[in-house]
Design a protein around this motif. Structure first.
Motif, PDB file in Angstrom:
ATOM      1  N   ALA A 199      12.454  -9.340  18.166  1.00  0.00           N
ATOM      2  CA  ALA A 199      11.783  -8.042  18.137  1.00  0.00           C
ATOM      3  C   ALA A 199      12.456  -7.095  19.115  1.00  0.00           C
ATOM      4  O   ALA A 199      12.822  -7.479  20.227  1.00  0.00           O
ATOM      5  CB  ALA A 199      10.313  -8.209  18.496  1.00  0.00           C
ATOM      6  N   GLY A 200      12.614  -5.835  18.694  1.00  0.00           N
ATOM      7  CA  GLY A 200      13.201  -4.819  19.556  1.00  0.00           C
ATOM      8  C   GLY A 200      12.398  -3.538  19.536  1.00  0.00           C
ATOM      9  O   GLY A 200      11.433  -3.391  18.775  1.00  0.00           O
ATOM     10  N   ASN A 201      12.818  -2.587  20.395  1.00  0.00           N
ATOM     11  CA  ASN A 201      12.142  -1.294  20.483  1.00  0.00           C
ATOM     12  C   ASN A 201      13.151  -0.265  20.968  1.00  0.00           C
ATOM     13  O   ASN A 201      13.594  -0.311  22.116  1.00  0.00           O
ATOM     14  CB  ASN A 201      10.958  -1.390  21.449  1.00  0.00           C
ATOM     15  CG  ASN A 201      10.195  -0.084  21.585  1.00  0.00           C
ATOM     16  OD1 ASN A 201      10.667   0.985  21.195  1.00  0.00           O
ATOM     17  ND2 ASN A 201       9.007  -0.163  22.160  1.00  0.00           N
ATOM     18  N   GLU A 202      13.519   0.649  20.078  1.00  0.00           N
ATOM     19  CA  GLU A 202      14.432   1.727  20.447  1.00  0.00           C
ATOM     20  C   GLU A 202      13.682   3.046  20.453  1.00  0.00           C
ATOM     21  O   GLU A 202      13.202   3.494  19.406  1.00  0.00           O
ATOM     22  CB  GLU A 202      15.614   1.799  19.470  1.00  0.00           C
ATOM     23  CG  GLU A 202      16.603   0.659  19.624  1.00  0.00           C
ATOM     24  CD  GLU A 202      17.825   0.821  18.733  1.00  0.00           C
ATOM     25  OE1 GLU A 202      17.782   1.677  17.809  1.00  0.00           O
ATOM     26  OE2 GLU A 202      18.813   0.102  18.942  1.00  0.00           O
ATOM     27  N   SER A 203      13.515   3.610  21.634  1.00  0.00           N
ATOM     28  CA  SER A 203      12.858   4.916  21.792  1.00  0.00           C
ATOM     29  C   SER A 203      11.468   4.936  21.163  1.00  0.00           C
ATOM     30  O   SER A 203      11.064   5.914  20.527  1.00  0.00           O
ATOM     31  CB  SER A 203      13.731   6.020  21.178  1.00  0.00           C
ATOM     32  OG  SER A 203      15.014   6.024  21.762  1.00  0.00           O
ATOM     33  N   GLY A 204      10.737   3.825  21.324  1.00  0.00           N
ATOM     34  CA  GLY A 204       9.379   3.751  20.801  1.00  0.00           C
ATOM     35  C   GLY A 204       9.289   3.326  19.357  1.00  0.00           C
ATOM     36  O   GLY A 204       8.186   3.230  18.809  1.00  0.00           O
ATOM     37  N   ASN A 205      10.414   3.067  18.729  1.00  0.00           N
ATOM     38  CA  ASN A 205      10.433   2.637  17.332  1.00  0.00           C
ATOM     39  C   ASN A 205      10.662   1.128  17.263  1.00  0.00           C
ATOM     40  O   ASN A 205      11.683   0.620  17.733  1.00  0.00           O
ATOM     41  CB  ASN A 205      11.539   3.363  16.562  1.00  0.00           C
ATOM     42  CG  ASN A 205      11.343   4.870  16.562  1.00  0.00           C
ATOM     43  OD1 ASN A 205      10.261   5.360  16.239  1.00  0.00           O
ATOM     44  ND2 ASN A 205      12.383   5.605  16.938  1.00  0.00           N
ATOM     45  N   GLY A 206       9.690   0.424  16.662  1.00  0.00           N
ATOM     46  CA  GLY A 206       9.789  -1.022  16.571  1.00  0.00           C
ATOM     47  C   GLY A 206      10.888  -1.455  15.621  1.00  0.00           C
ATOM     48  O   GLY A 206      11.152  -0.807  14.602  1.00  0.00           O
ATOM     49  N   LEU A 207      11.526  -2.585  15.952  1.00  0.00           N
ATOM     50  CA  LEU A 207      12.649  -3.083  15.162  1.00  0.00           C
ATOM     51  C   LEU A 207      12.590  -4.596  15.045  1.00  0.00           C
ATOM     52  O   LEU A 207      12.138  -5.289  15.962  1.00  0.00           O
ATOM     53  CB  LEU A 207      13.987  -2.739  15.833  1.00  0.00           C
ATOM     54  CG  LEU A 207      14.362  -1.284  16.071  1.00  0.00           C
ATOM     55  CD1 LEU A 207      15.577  -1.224  16.993  1.00  0.00           C
ATOM     56  CD2 LEU A 207      14.671  -0.598  14.740  1.00  0.00           C
ATOM     57  N   LEU A 208      13.069  -5.107  13.923  1.00  0.00           N
ATOM     58  CA  LEU A 208      13.484  -6.497  13.811  1.00  0.00           C
ATOM     59  C   LEU A 208      15.005  -6.477  13.832  1.00  0.00           C
ATOM     60  O   LEU A 208      15.634  -5.789  13.021  1.00  0.00           O
ATOM     61  CB  LEU A 208      12.980  -7.126  12.516  1.00  0.00           C
ATOM     62  CG  LEU A 208      13.486  -8.540  12.226  1.00  0.00           C
ATOM     63  CD1 LEU A 208      12.999  -9.528  13.282  1.00  0.00           C
ATOM     64  CD2 LEU A 208      13.073  -8.997  10.834  1.00  0.00           C
ATOM     65  N   VAL A 209      15.589  -7.204  14.780  1.00  0.00           N
ATOM     66  CA  VAL A 209      17.037  -7.157  14.984  1.00  0.00           C
ATOM     67  C   VAL A 209      17.637  -8.526  14.677  1.00  0.00           C
ATOM     68  O   VAL A 209      17.054  -9.562  15.028  1.00  0.00           O
ATOM     69  CB  VAL A 209      17.385  -6.757  16.433  1.00  0.00           C
ATOM     70  CG1 VAL A 209      18.897  -6.611  16.604  1.00  0.00           C
ATOM     71  CG2 VAL A 209      16.678  -5.461  16.814  1.00  0.00           C
ATOM     72  N   ALA A 210      18.801  -8.523  14.035  1.00  0.00           N
ATOM     73  CA  ALA A 210      19.567  -9.746  13.804  1.00  0.00           C
ATOM     74  C   ALA A 210      20.929  -9.595  14.462  1.00  0.00           C
ATOM     75  O   ALA A 210      21.634  -8.598  14.232  1.00  0.00           O
ATOM     76  CB  ALA A 210      19.728 -10.015  12.316  1.00  0.00           C
ATOM     77  N   VAL A 211      21.291 -10.567  15.309  1.00  0.00           N
ATOM     78  CA  VAL A 211      22.617 -10.586  15.923  1.00  0.00           C
ATOM     79  C   VAL A 211      23.253 -11.941  15.631  1.00  0.00           C
ATOM     80  O   VAL A 211      22.559 -12.919  15.331  1.00  0.00           O
ATOM     81  CB  VAL A 211      22.557 -10.359  17.450  1.00  0.00           C
ATOM     82  CG1 VAL A 211      21.962  -8.999  17.770  1.00  0.00           C
ATOM     83  CG2 VAL A 211      21.758 -11.461  18.138  1.00  0.00           C
ATOM     84  N   ASN A 212      24.587 -11.999  15.722  1.00  0.00           N
ATOM     85  CA  ASN A 212      25.232 -13.302  15.587  1.00  0.00           C
ATOM     86  C   ASN A 212      25.294 -13.982  16.950  1.00  0.00           C
ATOM     87  O   ASN A 212      24.820 -13.442  17.955  1.00  0.00           O
ATOM     88  CB  ASN A 212      26.606 -13.176  14.929  1.00  0.00           C
ATOM     89  CG  ASN A 212      27.596 -12.384  15.774  1.00  0.00           C
ATOM     90  OD1 ASN A 212      27.420 -12.215  16.987  1.00  0.00           O
ATOM     91  ND2 ASN A 212      28.648 -11.886  15.131  1.00  0.00           N
ATOM     92  N   GLU A 213      25.902 -15.147  17.007  1.00  0.00           N
ATOM     93  CA  GLU A 213      25.897 -15.918  18.249  1.00  0.00           C
ATOM     94  C   GLU A 213      26.797 -15.326  19.322  1.00  0.00           C
ATOM     95  O   GLU A 213      26.774 -15.776  20.472  1.00  0.00           O
ATOM     96  CB  GLU A 213      26.280 -17.368  17.949  1.00  0.00           C
ATOM     97  CG  GLU A 213      25.229 -18.087  17.112  1.00  0.00           C
ATOM     98  CD  GLU A 213      25.634 -19.497  16.733  1.00  0.00           C
ATOM     99  OE1 GLU A 213      25.648 -20.361  17.630  1.00  0.00           O
ATOM    100  OE2 GLU A 213      25.938 -19.730  15.545  1.00  0.00           O
TER     101      GLU A 213
END
Length: 613
Positions: A199-213
């Motif tokens: 879970a992420g939050n950019e400038s008050g906007n919620g996000l689901l984030v996917a990153v690689n290893e």
């Protein structure tokens, strides 16, 4: 307090686990567990840690590892190791506390702490091997995120700045990915096929984030509000909830579906092509492919616990003062049983912890300060009082009347009982296929029915002290004091039962099934209507009495005759003195044999309330 041991983490680890033993069962956070049979509300043990046990217990190599935090009065903070078989405390590290669930990393435990530290701890001794400060603004929670061990590295989030951290096996920070805004303190990362979801939050906007290893962003999916739980994935989609929606996101970052939903901390379990997730007062089941709601089950409060699924049953708990562990059928949502904690006045036994299933046992913590362990087999003993009369059961759409003083009546009277300071209820279902010849057969109790295990058929049979009963439980009338047994086994003997219900029944010669009261005025009367049923022909006395809010006592009496098996609605007039206190009165009804009045009370019923004005 345990000292920090300054040695290389790599040396202390015998092996780096390919997949960690962790919160919600696996790195995908699916909530899938294995058990050879259904867990039943039979308490194997409970161990008091003190404080609040909000973390999920995690099992590894014969031990349960769990933290506690913020307790009532005098409490003992710590990361605890418990023997999974007996519940005995193996060790406690008083330097660590919080709501983070442990991840097992070879011979190490990785866990967050309320101070914002991430600890690597020797699983055998409880000694701290490495401590890393990650959360710069710990507030109440510190690191309440549950670490993820994936492909030889540790991943964990910090809530104050929405950061995912990657830590190596020696406790060194490899990289971090920061979204900048605050996220839910309990949300934890998950992983699948080289992708880590958080879970992420950019400038008050919620996000689901996917990153690689390597920490390289693969995609970001915007959500409505803040993600309240942890991402879980079935390998096709990732599931997350906010306060307004439940989302299914494809592995390429596109939306598969979303539905209106009131999300909590409850992380979705994914099994049998379904998504199981808790909300405010209900557990929901959605089709994982298209989001169609299959069923919903109402419970006694908010669900922050993350469901655990094993053997066709979903287990979860409620975050309410009378915290309750539920077992429901995964296909229908039918409640099979519950185990409800009963706190003393002024206390709250909420359950935020999530179930963890291992070695055919279910482990869960609670705000009572205890860790509880339930198992798949065991014996129950109930003491019940049965009164004459009948009750109605519905079987396959057909309505039947059953005598309360039968073996089946004793079973239904045992459905609700109190044991070990908890209120326990279980479901009973009947088979009427041979009703005209034999009466009812027991179809299921607690969801358990006829099954084949290791080539042997097991089923419910009914016994008395001399042997197995040859008629349906509804056709077997009990003596004044008699014990009956419900055995789940191969039917050969009571010694072969996997589950045994021993019911000690006392059958009363008469009993009261209801009490209704009118209101009354000072100088007038209250009319009470008392339903009485008799097992034998005799003269009886009914007394209705009680007190008001100020302690004023009132009473009335009636005498009558009943034939065996007869039910009568008996009127009782209760005079109200002219100077009686006004307000609410609580009254009870008692029935006696006329020849034994007032020495021997047969049955007491109540209270019921009325108003005096």
């Amino acid at each position: 307090m345990r000292k920090v041991v300054l040695i290389s983490l790599t040396l202390i680890m015998l092996t780096a686990a390919a997949s960690a033993t962790t919160f919600h069962g696996d790195v995908q956070r699916t909530g899938n567990f294995t058990a050879s049979g259904e867990i039943i509300p039979h308490l194997a043990w409970k161990t008091q840690l003190t404080g609040l046990v909000g973390a999920s217990p995690v099992y590894h190599n014969g031990n349960i590892y769990v933290t506690n935090w913020f307790g009532w009065g005098d409490w003992q903070p710590g990361l605890y190791s418990l023997n999974a078989t007996t519940g005995s405390v193996e060790w406690r590290n008083a330097s660590i506390s919080g709501a983070s669930s442990v991840a097992v990393f070879g011979n190490l435990l990785v866990v967050g702490d309320i101070t914002g530290m991430l600890y690597y701890v020797d699983a055998a001794s409880g000694d701290i091997v490495k401590a890393v400060k990650l959360e710069s603004s710990p507030s109440w929670w510190g690191i309440a995120s549950s670490p993820l061990v994936y492909n030889g590295s540790v991943y964990v989030t910090t809530f104050s700045n929405g950061t995912l951290w990657k830590i190596d096996s020696d406790g060194n920070v490899v990289w971090r990915y920061t979204t900048g805004g605050e996220i839910g303190p309990y949300t934890s990362p998950s992983a699948f096929k080289g992708l880590v979801f958080f879970a992420g939050n950019e400038s008050g906007n919620g996000l689901l984030v996917a990153v690689n290893e390597s920490g390289v962003e693969q995609w970001k999916f915007p959500v409505d509000g803040k993600i309240t739980n942890s991402p879980s994935t079935d390998g096709q989609r990732v599931y997350v909830a906010t306060e307004t929606k439940l989302y299914a996101v494809n592995l390429d970052g596109t939306e598969a579906w979303s539905v209106a939903f009131s999300g909590t901390m409850s992380t979705a379990a994914v099994a049998y092509g379904n998504v199981y997730i808790g909300s405010d007062g209900k557990l929901y089941c959605f089709n994982a492919s298209d989001g169609t709601k299959k069923w919903e089950t109402a419970v006694n409060g908010k669900i922050d616990s993350s469901p655990a699924v094993a053997g066709g049953v979903v287990y979860f708990a409620t975050n309410t003062p009378e915290g309750t562990l539920y077992a429901v059928d995964a296909l229908s949502g039918e409640v099979l049983w519950y185990y409800r904690l009963s706190p003393p006045s002024g206390s709250y036994y909420n359950i935020m912890s999530s179930p963890f299933i291992a070695e055919n046992k279910l482990f869960i913590g609670a705000d009572s300060g205890y860790v509880y362990c339930f198992e798949t087999s065991g014996s129950f003993e109930f003491n019940v009082t049965l009164i004459p009369g009948k009750f109605e059961v519905l079987v396959n759409g057909n309505s039947y009347e059953v005598n309360r003083t039968t073996a089946l009546g004793a079973l239904y009277e045992s459905e609700n009982h109190t044991v070990n300071g908890a209120k326990v209820w279980f479901d009973v279902s009947l088979d009427d296929s041979w009703y005209s010849q034999y009466g009812f057969f027991i179809k299921t109790i607690m969801g358990l029915g006829t099954d084949q295990i290791d080539g042997n058929w097991i089923y419910w049979s009914v016994w008395n002290e001399t042997g197995q009963i040859s008629v349906g439980a509804d056709r077997y009338n009990l003596n004044q004091k008699e014990t009956v047994y419900y055995c789940y086994g191969d039917g050969s003997s009571l010694n072969s039962c996997l589950i045994l219900l021993k019911i000690n029944a006392e059958v009363k010669p008469a009993g009261i099934s209801s009490l209704e009261l009118s209101n009354g005025n000072r100088g007038g009367n209250i009319t009470a209507w008392v339903n009485v049923t008799s097992a034998s022909t005799d003269w009886y006395v009914v007394v209705v009495s009680g007190v008001g809010e100020q302690g004023e006592a009132i009473a009335g009496i009636s005498t009558f005759r009943l034939n065996a098996g007869e039910e009568l609605r008996v009127p009782v007039l209760i005079y109200i003195p002219q100077l009686a206190d006004q307000g609410t009165y609580s009254l009870y009804a008692g029935v006696y044999r006329f020849s034994e009045y007032p020495a021997n009370l047969i049955h007491l019923y109540g209270p019921a309330s009325c108003e005096v004005s």
